[in-house]
Design an enzyme around this catalytic site. Structure first.
Site, PDB file in Angstrom:
ATOM      1  N   TYR A 165     -10.475 -10.174  -5.960  1.00  0.00           N
ATOM      2  CA  TYR A 165      -9.933 -10.190  -7.312  1.00  0.00           C
ATOM      3  C   TYR A 165     -10.453 -11.037  -8.574  1.00  0.00           C
ATOM      4  O   TYR A 165     -10.331 -10.672  -9.564  1.00  0.00           O
ATOM      5  CB  TYR A 165      -8.422 -10.343  -7.217  1.00  0.00           C
ATOM      6  N   LYS A 171      -2.404  -1.235   7.556  1.00  0.00           N
ATOM      7  CA  LYS A 171      -3.746  -1.009   7.736  1.00  0.00           C
ATOM      8  C   LYS A 171      -4.539  -1.675   8.579  1.00  0.00           C
ATOM      9  O   LYS A 171      -5.326  -0.907   9.543  1.00  0.00           O
ATOM     10  CB  LYS A 171      -4.570  -1.352   6.605  1.00  0.00           C
ATOM     11  N   ARG A 210       0.684  -1.266   0.100  1.00  0.00           N
ATOM     12  CA  ARG A 210       0.184  -0.091  -0.153  1.00  0.00           C
ATOM     13  C   ARG A 210       0.860   1.132   0.022  1.00  0.00           C
ATOM     14  O   ARG A 210       2.087   1.036   0.650  1.00  0.00           O
ATOM     15  CB  ARG A 210      -0.978   0.048   1.232  1.00  0.00           C
ATOM     16  N   HIS A 219      -3.456   3.150  -5.968  1.00  0.00           N
ATOM     17  CA  HIS A 219      -3.773   1.783  -5.215  1.00  0.00           C
ATOM     18  C   HIS A 219      -3.965   0.728  -6.315  1.00  0.00           C
ATOM     19  O   HIS A 219      -3.959  -0.714  -6.030  1.00  0.00           O
ATOM     20  CB  HIS A 219      -5.208   1.933  -4.523  1.00  0.00           C
ATOM     21  N   HIS A 253      -3.862  -8.771   3.759  1.00  0.00           N
ATOM     22  CA  HIS A 253      -5.103  -8.928   3.920  1.00  0.00           C
ATOM     23  C   HIS A 253      -5.437  -9.449   5.357  1.00  0.00           C
ATOM     24  O   HIS A 253      -4.743 -10.593   5.765  1.00  0.00           O
ATOM     25  CB  HIS A 253      -5.965  -9.465   2.879  1.00  0.00           C
ATOM     26  N   ARG A 261      -1.489  -1.795  -6.716  1.00  0.00           N
ATOM     27  CA  ARG A 261      -1.527  -3.052  -5.756  1.00  0.00           C
ATOM     28  C   ARG A 261      -2.502  -3.975  -6.527  1.00  0.00           C
ATOM     29  O   ARG A 261      -2.275  -5.236  -6.388  1.00  0.00           O
ATOM     30  CB  ARG A 261      -2.288  -2.630  -4.675  1.00  0.00           C
TER      31      ARG A 261
END
Length: 308
Positions: free
Chosen positions: A285, A167, A142, A242, A276, A245
């Protein structure tokens, strides 16, 4: 009688005591409490919560998030004030997740080339953005993680990045390809030669050695995007930082499908690598990229193919 302001202090303290950072939520809820105080309202109602959540009127993307913040706070306050209304889920239209833009190799090369041309010609700025965007593109980390890297977090001898407190408050190790190590080593030499003893503790730094700020990085990216034709002047949407990524994740998954790798078995590894908290976020995805859906469908067809 407990005021909303003191109730908020207790609520934020409780959330942070449970391990959540809860900084942005705390700021938003402080704004909500100010909104209530301006209207001399002492009890949270659904009407007031929605009125605040839908401010400003043109920022639809943040409405659901803001109302979610109030919903959690209202549940807490309801234990003190039984008259409190907890806004139910589904009142506002759900936020649609942005479709990822998958950059081509040519687009990334053009962006990095444009970054190298940033003024001043004899400055560090152009190299900082060249290597910063390059690192995000090849590792999928990120933006906040990249600009948060400290010099001690970048082990160029072992080829590892230490991403700390990302995050979701998780830390992880990110391995580096030998070519990426060489590129970062080149940047570090330029940085140290340019700044000398004035260099701060962060790996990527601004022209005078200070920490990079999100808003300035996004501003530079927007200018470069328009310069190379990724966005037209005046566009309010388009490829984002972003999306580097997203590209990394999609390219990794496509590679696995083409190599006939067991994607389902490897997904937890990719999920951990990306930071994640749940494999479900990585599965997204598959549905977000048509090419990946085609690959998954072909594999499913082969699995269920009836053989004579």
């Amino acid at each position: 009688m407990t005021t909303l302001r003191s109730a908020l202090e207790q609520y934020v303290s409780m959330r942070q005591g449970l391990g959540y950072k809860y900084q942005q939520q705390a700021r938003r809820l402080a704004n909500f409490v100010s909104f209530m105080e301006e209207r001399k309202a002492v009890t949270i109602t659904t009407k007031l919560a929605v009125a605040w959540a839908t401010l400003p009127p043109d920022r639809h993307a943040s409405w659901v998030l803001r109302l979610t913040d109030v919903r959690g706070f209202a549940r807490h306050v309801a234990n003190i004030d039984p008259g409190t209304e907890v806004p139910r889920a589904g009142i506002l239209p759900p936020l649609k997740r942005a479709k990822p833009y998958v950059y081509s190799d040519a687009e990334i090369e053009a962006l990095l080339k444009a970054a190298r041309a940033l003024p001043p010609a004899n400055g560090l700025r152009r190299w900082t953005y060249h290597y910063l965007f390059g690192l995000i593109a090849v590792t999928g980390i990120r933006l906040s993680e990249a600009i948060g890297l400290e010099r001690a977090d970048v082990d160029l001898k072992e080829g590892l990045l230490t991403v700390r407190e990302s995050k979701f408050g998780k830390s992880r190790l990110v391995p580096l390809h030998p070519t990426t190590r060489a590129a970062l080593r080149s940047y570090a030499k330029r940085r140290d030669a340019h700044l000398g003893s004035c260099c701060g503790t962060h790996f990527f730094v601004a022209e005078r050695g200070g920490r990079l700020r999100h808003q300035y990085v996004h501003r530079v990216f927007l200018c470069l995007s328009r310069e190379i034709g990724l966005r037209r002047p005046g566009d309010h949407s388009g490829p984002r930082i972003h999306d580097f990524r997203h590209r990394f994740a999609v390219r990794t998954l496509l590679g696995w499908y083409r190599e006939e790798t067991d994607v389902e078995q490897q997904l937890p590894a990719l999920s951990t690598y990306l930071g994640h908290t749940c494999v479900r976020d990585t599965y997204w995805y598959l549905s977000a990229c048509p090419e990946l859906m085609e690959g998954a469908a072909r594999r499913l067809d082969r699995r269920w193919e009836v053989k004579p």
